[in-house]
Scaffold this motif. Structure first.
Motif, PDB file in Angstrom:
ATOM      1  N   SER A 161      -1.882   2.332   0.398  1.00  0.00           N
ATOM      2  CA  SER A 161      -2.808   1.346  -0.149  1.00  0.00           C
ATOM      3  C   SER A 161      -2.355   0.903  -1.546  1.00  0.00           C
ATOM      4  N   TYR A 162      -1.947   1.846  -2.371  1.00  0.00           N
ATOM      5  CA  TYR A 162      -1.488   1.524  -3.716  1.00  0.00           C
ATOM      6  C   TYR A 162      -0.258   0.620  -3.673  1.00  0.00           C
TER       7      TYR A 162
ATOM      8  N   ASP B  23      -1.112  -2.931  -2.497  1.00  0.00           N
ATOM      9  CA  ASP B  23      -1.747  -3.691  -3.581  1.00  0.00           C
ATOM     10  C   ASP B  23      -0.734  -4.114  -4.639  1.00  0.00           C
TER      11      ASP B  23
END
Length: 80
Positions: free
Chosen positions: A73-74, A77
């Motif tokens: 997810s990091y 993003d």
């Protein structure tokens, strides 16, 4: 099972450790237990840098924390 342990430590170190524990929402016993666990796990393994040793146990993650999912997810993003 927990067992009581008596230690002899410099007064200033104890005061600073108690303050640190309070500021991080943990008990002094928990800090010491985490440190001892780290020392035990490190024996016979590669040497960990002193900076990393200082932060081991500083973050409490939930038991269901999915490191792979959070990393994915990091990175999504950051790069998308």
């Amino acid at each position: 099972m927990t067992t009581k342990l008596t230690l002899t430590v410099e007064k200033e170190i104890i005061e600073r450790a108690k303050s640190y524990a309070k500021n991080t929402g943990r008990s002094l016993s928990e800090l010491i237990e985490n440190y001892l666990e780290t020392v035990i796990q490190e024996s016979g393994t590669e040497e960990i840098s002193p900076k990393l040793k200082k932060i081991v146990g500083a973050v409490k993650l939930p038991k269901n924390f999915d490191e792979e999912k959070e990393l994915r997810s990091y990175l999504e993003d950051k790069h998308l």
